[in-house]
Write a protein that holds these residues in place. Structure first.
Motif, short mmCIF file in Angstrom:
data_model
loop_
_atom_site.label_atom_id
_atom_site.label_comp_id
_atom_site.label_asym_id
_atom_site.label_seq_id
_atom_site.Cartn_x
_atom_site.Cartn_y
_atom_site.Cartn_z
N THR A 93 -29.76 -15.70 0.37
CA THR A 93 -28.36 -15.93 -0.35
C THR A 93 -28.26 -15.31 -1.73
O THR A 93 -27.18 -14.97 -2.27
CB THR A 93 -27.78 -17.16 -0.11
N ASP A 94 -29.36 -15.25 -2.42
CA ASP A 94 -29.47 -14.74 -3.70
C ASP A 94 -29.39 -13.00 -3.55
O ASP A 94 -29.80 -12.64 -2.56
CB ASP A 94 -30.81 -15.22 -4.43
N LEU A 95 -28.45 -12.55 -4.18
CA LEU A 95 -27.82 -11.36 -3.90
C LEU A 95 -28.97 -10.15 -4.01
O LEU A 95 -29.11 -9.25 -3.27
CB LEU A 95 -26.81 -11.05 -4.82
N ALA A 96 -29.86 -10.46 -4.99
CA ALA A 96 -31.03 -9.68 -5.22
C ALA A 96 -31.96 -9.75 -3.92
O ALA A 96 -32.50 -8.78 -3.19
CB ALA A 96 -31.97 -9.75 -6.35
N THR A 104 -23.81 -12.34 -11.71
CA THR A 104 -24.80 -11.77 -11.10
C THR A 104 -25.04 -10.32 -11.62
O THR A 104 -24.02 -9.72 -12.22
CB THR A 104 -25.00 -11.64 -9.65
N VAL A 157 -21.65 -8.69 -13.05
CA VAL A 157 -20.49 -9.01 -12.15
C VAL A 157 -20.17 -10.44 -12.47
O VAL A 157 -21.14 -11.38 -12.18
CB VAL A 157 -20.58 -8.67 -10.81
N ALA A 192 -20.91 -8.97 -0.52
CA ALA A 192 -22.12 -9.99 -0.07
C ALA A 192 -21.78 -11.28 0.14
O ALA A 192 -22.13 -12.18 0.63
CB ALA A 192 -23.24 -9.50 -1.07
N ARG A 193 -20.81 -11.61 -1.09
CA ARG A 193 -20.29 -13.06 -1.02
C ARG A 193 -19.49 -13.33 0.10
O ARG A 193 -19.94 -14.38 0.86
CB ARG A 193 -19.40 -13.05 -2.13
N PHE A 252 -26.10 -0.55 1.84
CA PHE A 252 -24.99 -1.30 2.21
C PHE A 252 -24.05 -0.46 3.30
O PHE A 252 -23.68 -0.86 4.29
CB PHE A 252 -24.02 -2.08 1.22
N LEU A 307 -19.66 -4.40 -4.25
CA LEU A 307 -20.82 -4.90 -3.64
C LEU A 307 -20.95 -6.14 -3.70
O LEU A 307 -21.34 -6.97 -2.52
CB LEU A 307 -21.92 -4.18 -4.17
N THR A 308 -20.85 -6.86 -4.77
CA THR A 308 -20.85 -8.38 -4.91
C THR A 308 -19.87 -9.14 -3.96
O THR A 308 -20.25 -10.20 -3.30
CB THR A 308 -20.69 -8.80 -6.48
N LEU A 368 -22.25 -13.34 3.33
CA LEU A 368 -23.18 -14.54 3.26
C LEU A 368 -22.26 -15.87 3.27
O LEU A 368 -22.58 -16.90 3.83
CB LEU A 368 -23.80 -14.45 1.89
N ILE A 373 -28.17 0.59 -4.04
CA ILE A 373 -27.75 -0.52 -3.13
C ILE A 373 -26.31 -0.10 -2.29
O ILE A 373 -26.24 -0.37 -1.25
CB ILE A 373 -27.47 -1.79 -4.21
N GLY A 429 -18.22 -13.72 -11.23
CA GLY A 429 -18.03 -14.26 -9.78
C GLY A 429 -19.05 -13.85 -8.73
O GLY A 429 -18.97 -12.58 -8.31
N ALA A 430 -20.11 -14.36 -8.58
CA ALA A 430 -21.07 -14.25 -7.33
C ALA A 430 -20.73 -14.94 -6.30
O ALA A 430 -19.80 -14.75 -5.60
CB ALA A 430 -22.53 -14.51 -7.98
N HIS A 431 -21.41 -16.13 -5.87
CA HIS A 431 -21.01 -17.16 -4.98
C HIS A 431 -20.03 -18.06 -5.34
O HIS A 431 -19.56 -18.75 -4.84
CB HIS A 431 -22.11 -17.71 -4.37
N ASP A 477 -27.43 -8.38 -10.14
CA ASP A 477 -28.13 -7.94 -8.91
C ASP A 477 -27.46 -6.84 -8.28
O ASP A 477 -28.46 -6.03 -7.81
CB ASP A 477 -28.46 -8.92 -7.99
N MET A 478 -26.38 -6.49 -8.67
CA MET A 478 -25.90 -5.18 -7.87
C MET A 478 -25.62 -3.93 -8.69
O MET A 478 -24.84 -3.24 -8.60
CB MET A 478 -24.38 -5.66 -7.38
N ASN A 534 -25.49 -19.72 -5.52
CA ASN A 534 -25.83 -19.78 -4.12
C ASN A 534 -26.77 -20.89 -3.87
O ASN A 534 -26.85 -21.46 -2.48
CB ASN A 534 -26.50 -18.63 -3.50
N PHE A 572 -31.17 -10.81 -1.01
CA PHE A 572 -30.20 -10.38 0.17
C PHE A 572 -30.09 -8.58 0.33
O PHE A 572 -30.78 -7.97 1.16
CB PHE A 572 -28.70 -10.68 -0.26
N VAL A 573 -30.33 -8.03 -0.69
CA VAL A 573 -30.47 -6.65 -0.95
C VAL A 573 -31.77 -6.06 -0.35
O VAL A 573 -32.04 -5.51 0.67
CB VAL A 573 -30.33 -6.21 -2.30
#
Lengths: 727, 168
Positions: free
Chosen positions: A130-133, B144, B151, A183-184, A163, A179-180, A187, A159, B153-155, B146-147, A219, A135-136
């Motif tokens: 569930t960590d976005l990285a 995050t 950004v 994924a949110r 996706f 993208l975020t 997940l 990415i 507001g992630a989870h 990561d993308m 997460n 997850f990628v």
């Protein structure tokens, strides 16, 4: 190493430089600059590091006791502790607990180490990172390239492409925001469905059974709250004695890692937690029945604890500062600079400890010993030393089939198994002595085509590099004929100028300049005959040879020091030997006395000027435009400011570089398997010296390697800064 | 309550993109209402004579939680130096209410704003030893990189607001 192996290695690095280098460089720069800025704001940074270090030393010392204590505490809290001997043991336990139920995971390198996902999936669980990285990477089916930001090698465009191809959304995803959000939401459903939440732990406190999780996305919180069963996997070394001990780490870890003062969430869970959880009927139900399992993993760590050289690795808090501050890592990333699980400078220790020497051997040579990571580590681990020791062990672990080839030809203290290339560079002193004795003939022969191609094939010396040209008359010989020029009675100070191998045989002009500059300031200079410092063999992992060199150098310099004279060193990497590595190579008293009496040449000039020497004895810079690149090890010793101050006080107009390393790093840039990486790293320095503001400046650099790299990549010929002060 | 930690708290919060709204026990409800976007969820507040308006659902289901625009909870204390708040979760649901909504509104008593990490850990240690099962040191919204770009507001929440009860 065979020609084929070198070529394969070079090809792999070339491929990564092309495909991942840009993203890795961009992202690590952000972390690296962020760390410098964020730690500069921290008033008691050094004290916090010392405190953190002391806590870790104590915790590892008392580890068996703390394991017992945390077990009792967690069980008293209502949880379960399982001590897993190795990965298989841990996976067996975790799969039994999960029992085929769906799992949501937050980021955990330890779970990567044991490859728990594969085991869980094989036993019927659906597992979602569930960590976005992460997850990628799960979607891409790739391995992490960085211990904190695992998908650092991927650009937003890549990415998005991934996706869009994998999930086929109605409207193609494009921005990081989209993208975020995607994924949110994706997940989000997994959190609701999952019954097992798996986390790692950055720290576990023995007194209360508290887990500290350092995150930003939220997460990990959801993994714990949304599920009925919380499984935390952590290496045994993550245990610290008390809750209060978390404080220095909380202040240091975000700053040291991503350069944030603190990450969005530092979660302190003392499980089992009682937050309402998701029921089967999508209601929020009582969390009172939540189960908690702490899986503490040994997997080689208790053996590392017994190992005097690898033990420090266990102090590591996995912040990634050593990766982000490493020039080679910044350019090629963790897919080259990493083993089975871990990447970056400290990874050598981890991989050697948990996966074995073979995994460490894959990338260990990428640490050049530049030492830029040393001051960045929040627990003061001597990461270059760990790399050196493991390199030595790898050297010795190989069979000695080549003994017959090298016996008698190399004067070193190493077994026959040492790679010929390492042996060549490790014995630079002998090479230089011979090269000088037969110069200029030796230079013509060495540079000739047939010799170069033979050297490339047998020794892996890249033929695209110019070789150093040896001077027929060494600095020591020159000085012997010339003699000291300042009367000892009239002298302000007396010094022994240490003739490092490059200054003695290759770049004698900087040695002569240093002598004349010191004499201009009324210093009586002597140049004792002293051998190579041990830097060359040490950089090849030839510790025994380095030690023998160090002892010889000490013997050669000890009379001067005993007479109350100072030792002045031109080459920063050799001064760094005296100040850092000799601590491990010489008896304590010898190390201390040499360290306390040795100085970098411009540091010494600065001291003379501060203590009454007349600056008018040095030339006036007259606003001459200079671009100065300090040396990596010189900067680690905080000696760059002296050169800068002296040049500016003399009236030069100076701009400095801020790259971590020039990329040459002694022998590294000569090695055919690393030549292209070395050039890639060097280009970043060149970029800084070819801007509108620097392109016309005279280039000076303190290190021999830096000078060679700059000479190869610039049209201007660089020199040592002391030459600017030589009339 | 001395003014200094509050001033530092406010500027630290600003640095991490969090607005500080000052109020008092009497004015709490009228201060909070304009800050709410509905649907709103929350957890009961522990401060005497301070309660959540009816518009805030304190016993949400999963769907309500995920649809929530605002989540209101108390925060145990604030850290002036870092602009952080401590979210102590328990059976009342502070954790989900502060985590799923787009915006988290954290209510802190003025006397609970601590100067720095040293003071915070003294208090944390005490709380944890007396069975506080959770303490999240939360600083700014979830985030995050990561993308491929930063950004907010992630989870977790995209936005955080701190409401300070100056007279408590």
């Amino acid at each position: 190493m065979s020609v084929d192996t070198r070529q394969r290695k070079a090809e792999r690095i070339r491929h990564l430089l092309e495909t991942e280098g840009d993203s890795v460089h961009k992202n690590t720069q952000v972390f690296n600059n962020g760390r410098y800025e964020s730690t500069a704001d921290l008033e008691d940074y050094e004290e916090l590091k010392d405190e953190a270090r002391a806590i870790k030393e104590d915790a590892i010392e008392r580890l068996p006791e703390l394991v017992k204590q945390v077990t009792e505490t967690v069980e008293a809290n209502g949880g379960t502790v399982y001590i897993a001997d190795d990965a298989a043991d841990a996976n067996r336990y975790v799969t039994e607990v999960a029992d085929g139920r769906d799992v949501v995971k937050s980021k955990s390198m330890t779970s990567e180490e044991i490859e728990v996902n594969e085991s869980l999936e094989a036993s019927g669980s659906d597992v979602w990172e569930t960590d976005l990285a992460e997850f990628v990477l799960q979607v891409a089916d790739e391995a992490p390239s960085h211990i904190v930001a695992p998908a650092i090698h991927k650009s937003r465009e890549e990415i998005a492409e991934l996706f869009n191809a994998y999930f086929e959304p109605e409207k193609p995803l494009e921005t990081a925001q989209e993208l975020t959000q995607f994924a949110r939401e994706y997940l989000g459903e997994k959190f609701v469905d999952a019954e097992v939440g798996m986390t790692g732990a950055n720290f576990v406190t023995a007194d209360t059974g508290t887990l500290a999780l350092v995150t930003s996305e939220g997460n990990a919180r959801k993994c714990v709250q949304a599920t009925d069963t919380h499984v935390a996997v952590a290496g045994v070394e993550k245990i610290i004695p008390r809750v209060e001990d978390l404080q220095p780490f909380v202040e240091l870890i975000g700053r040291s890692g991503t350069g944030q003062d603190i990450t969005s969430y530092v979660s302190l869970f003392t499980p089992p937690g009682d937050s309402p959880t998701f029921d089967v009927d999508d209601e929020l139900g009582s969390g009172d029945e939540r189960e908690f399992h702490l899986v503490l993993i040994d997997n080689g760590r208790m053996e590392m604890r017994e190992d005097d050289q690898l033990r420090e690795t266990l102090y590591c808090i996995r912040c990634s500062a050593c990766a982000n501050s490493c020039a080679n890592f910044q350019h090629v990333g963790g897919h080259a600079f990493g083993g089975e699980t871990y990447s970056g400078g400290i990874a050598t220790g981890w991989e050697a400890g948990v996966h074995g020497a073979d995994s460490a051997a894959e990338f260990n040579d990428l640490c050049t010993g530049c030492s830029r990571c040393v001051n960045q580590c929040p627990v003061n681990i001597d990461i270059p030393w760990i790399n050196t020791v493991v390199r030595d062990r790898i050297n010795r672990g190989k069979d000695g089939d080549l003994d017959f080839l090298v016996k008698g030809l190399t004067p070193d203290e190493e077994p026959g198994g040492v790679d010929l290339q390492k042996r060549l560079f490790g014995n630079f002193d002998t090479l230089a002595k011979l090269g000088s004795a037969f110069a200029p003939l030796s230079n013509w022969v060495a540079q000739a085509g047939p010799a170069r191609s033979l050297m490339e094939r047998t020794l892996g010396v890249d033929s695209r590099r110019e070789l150093p040209e040896f001077e027929r008359e060494s600095l020591v010989e020159w000085f012997k004929n010339r003699g000291p020029q300042v009367d000892p009675e009239e002298a302000r100070r007396q010094v022994a100028l240490y003739p490092d191998a490059y200054t003695n045989y290759v770049r004698t002009e900087r040695g002569k300049a240093a002598i004349r500059v010191l004499e201009a300031l009324d210093v009586r200079v002597d140049v004792p005959s002293a051998g190579e410092s041990g830097r060359a063999p040490l950089s090849q992992g030839m510790v025994a040879t380095a030690q023998s060199n160090a002892e010889d150098v000490y013997d050669a310099l000890a009379p001067a020091v005993a007479a109350g004279h100072d030792v002045v060193v031109v080459e920063p990497s050799d001064l760094a030997m005296f100040h850092r590595e000799y601590e491990r190579l010489l008896p304590k008293d010898n190390y201390t006395v040499l360290k306390n009496h040795s100085y970098e040449v411009l540091e010494y000039v600065y001291g003379l000027l501060e203590n009454g020497a007349d600056i008018n004895a040095l030339p006036d810079g007259d606003d001459m435009q200079i671009a100065y690149h300090s040396h990596c090890q010189q900067r680690t010793l905080n000696l760059e400011p002296y050169t800068l101050a002296v040049l500016e006080d003399c009236g030069f107009d100076v701009r400095t570089s801020d790259v971590e390393c020039c990329g040459m790093a002694g022998s590294f840039g000569y090695k055919s398997e690393y030549y292209e990486l070395s050039i890639d790293v060097g280009e970043t320095l060149v970029d800084q010296f070819t801007t509108e503001n620097t392109a016309d400046r005279t280039v000076v650099a303190s290190g021999t390697s830096c000078l060679e790299q700059l000479d190869a990549l610039l049209t201007r010929r660089p020199a040592h800064p002391v030459r600017l002060l030589d009339t | 309550m001395s003014a200094e930690p509050i001033t530092t708290f406010e500027s630290s919060l600003e640095e991490v993109g969090v607005e500080l709204v000052r109020t008092s026990t009497d004015q709490f409800e009228s201060t909070l209402i304009p800050l709410l976007s509905t649907p709103a969820v929350g957890a009961p507040l522990p401060f005497e004579n301070v309660s959540l308006p009816d518009a805030v659902e304190t016993d949400p289901g999963v769907e309500e939680l995920e649809a929530a625009k605002t989540g209101v909870t108390a925060a145990g204390y604030g850290i002036a130096e870092y602009g952080s708040v401590i979210i102590q979760g328990g059976p009342d649901g502070e954790e989900p209410a502060s985590l799923y909504a787009d915006e988290h509104v954290a209510v802190v008593a003025g006397s609970d704003v601590l100067p720095d990490m040293d003071a915070t850990f003294d208090r944390l240690a005490e709380d944890i030893r007396s069975d506080a099962g959770q303490a999240i040191i939360a600083t700014g919204p979830s985030a995050t990189a990561d993308m491929g770009a930063l950004v907010k507001g992630a989870h977790g929440p995209v936005e955080v607001t701190v409401v300070l009860l100056e007279d408590r």
